[in-house]
Design a protein around this motif. Sequence first.
Motif, PDB file in Angstrom:
ATOM      1  N   UNK A 133     -14.769   9.325   1.874  1.00 27.83           N
ATOM      2  CA  UNK A 133     -15.458  11.152   1.247  1.00 27.83           C
ATOM      3  C   UNK A 133     -14.322  11.915   1.336  1.00 27.83           C
ATOM      4  N   UNK A 134     -13.873  11.953   2.352  1.00 30.03           N
ATOM      5  CA  UNK A 134     -13.162  13.301   3.308  1.00 30.03           C
ATOM      6  C   UNK A 134     -11.584  12.810   2.894  1.00 30.03           C
ATOM      7  N   UNK A 135     -10.961  13.633   1.980  1.00 33.56           N
ATOM      8  CA  UNK A 135      -9.896  13.858   2.100  1.00 33.56           C
ATOM      9  C   UNK A 135      -8.552  13.390   3.407  1.00 33.56           C
ATOM     10  N   UNK A 136      -7.796  13.088   3.027  1.00 31.50           N
ATOM     11  CA  UNK A 136      -6.488  13.407   3.974  1.00 31.50           C
ATOM     12  C   UNK A 136      -6.842  15.238   5.009  1.00 31.50           C
ATOM     13  N   UNK A 137      -6.722  15.698   3.672  1.00 39.04           N
ATOM     14  CA  UNK A 137      -6.285  16.986   4.155  1.00 39.04           C
ATOM     15  C   UNK A 137      -7.531  17.782   4.248  1.00 39.04           C
ATOM     16  N   UNK A 145       1.002  -1.427  -0.425  1.00 39.39           N
ATOM     17  CA  UNK A 145       0.003   0.318   0.145  1.00 39.39           C
ATOM     18  C   UNK A 145       0.502   1.190   0.162  1.00 39.39           C
ATOM     19  N   UNK A 146       0.134   2.097  -0.473  1.00 35.03           N
ATOM     20  CA  UNK A 146       1.429   3.529  -1.302  1.00 35.03           C
ATOM     21  C   UNK A 146       1.162   4.212   0.167  1.00 35.03           C
ATOM     22  N   UNK A 147       2.479   4.785   0.514  1.00 36.74           N
ATOM     23  CA  UNK A 147       1.492   6.278   2.170  1.00 36.74           C
ATOM     24  C   UNK A 147       0.830   7.528   0.851  1.00 36.74           C
ATOM     25  N   UNK A 148       0.073   7.027   2.669  1.00 36.85           N
ATOM     26  CA  UNK A 148      -1.308   8.359   2.490  1.00 36.85           C
ATOM     27  C   UNK A 148      -0.690   9.794   1.437  1.00 36.85           C
ATOM     28  N   UNK A 149      -1.182  10.090   1.222  1.00 40.64           N
ATOM     29  CA  UNK A 149      -1.062  11.612   0.183  1.00 40.64           C
ATOM     30  C   UNK A 149      -2.340  12.183   0.833  1.00 40.64           C
ATOM     31  N   UNK A 209      -3.589   1.788   8.042  1.00 39.65           N
ATOM     32  CA  UNK A 209      -3.203   1.315   6.929  1.00 39.65           C
ATOM     33  C   UNK A 209      -2.054   0.287   7.077  1.00 39.65           C
ATOM     34  N   UNK A 210      -1.189  -0.405   7.217  1.00 34.80           N
ATOM     35  CA  UNK A 210      -0.682  -0.934   7.730  1.00 34.80           C
ATOM     36  C   UNK A 210      -0.787  -2.138   8.457  1.00 34.80           C
ATOM     37  N   UNK A 211      -1.457  -1.545   9.653  1.00 34.13           N
ATOM     38  CA  UNK A 211      -2.810  -2.694  10.323  1.00 34.13           C
ATOM     39  C   UNK A 211      -3.865  -3.165   9.697  1.00 34.13           C
ATOM     40  N   UNK A 212      -4.403  -2.568   8.707  1.00 36.49           N
ATOM     41  CA  UNK A 212      -5.528  -2.865   7.917  1.00 36.49           C
ATOM     42  C   UNK A 212      -6.626  -2.687   8.604  1.00 36.49           C
ATOM     43  N   UNK A 213      -6.776  -1.334   9.264  1.00 39.05           N
ATOM     44  CA  UNK A 213      -7.691  -0.670  10.051  1.00 39.05           C
ATOM     45  C   UNK A 213      -8.030   0.047   8.324  1.00 39.05           C
ATOM     46  N   UNK A 214      -7.568   0.941   7.826  1.00 38.55           N
ATOM     47  CA  UNK A 214      -8.314   1.911   7.101  1.00 38.55           C
ATOM     48  C   UNK A 214      -7.056   1.223   5.275  1.00 38.55           C
ATOM     49  N   UNK A 215      -8.606   1.649   4.498  1.00 35.31           N
ATOM     50  CA  UNK A 215      -8.055   1.235   2.742  1.00 35.31           C
ATOM     51  C   UNK A 215      -8.026   2.475   2.189  1.00 35.31           C
ATOM     52  N   UNK A 216      -7.440   2.884   1.374  1.00 36.40           N
ATOM     53  CA  UNK A 216      -7.513   3.252   0.565  1.00 36.40           C
ATOM     54  C   UNK A 216      -7.244   3.330  -0.714  1.00 36.40           C
ATOM     55  N   UNK A 217      -7.298   4.299  -1.881  1.00 37.60           N
ATOM     56  CA  UNK A 217      -7.127   3.121  -3.986  1.00 37.60           C
ATOM     57  C   UNK A 217      -5.374   4.213  -3.807  1.00 37.60           C
TER      58      UNK A 217
END
Length: 91
Positions: free
Chosen positions: A52-56, A1-5, A83-91
């Motif tokens: 729906x919400x962006x990280x920013x 998984x790529x780091x979140x932007x 994300x590493x724990x798979x608690x969160x996901x993103x595309x």
Amino acid sequence: MTPPGDATRPRIGSGFRLQWEPAQNSHVLLYPEGMVRLNQSSGEILKRCDGQRSLAAIVQELETAFSTPGLGPDVRAFVELAGQQRWLAWD
């Protein structure tokens, strides 16, 4: 998984459910094998991760809600760990 932007739109990972647990007086993350009790900061971040919400936008919302500027690095670090724990996901 790529780091979140900043444009990343994190959501709760498949197989997990976030809810408020009155008995624990905290948010918890439920999954088939158990439960993770979250501290207040983690719960505040995760409850905004709706895909729906962006990280920013999440960072801005938290900084406004808690009148605390400069939360971005901590929020991004938590989202990456989640994300590493798979608690969160993103595309």
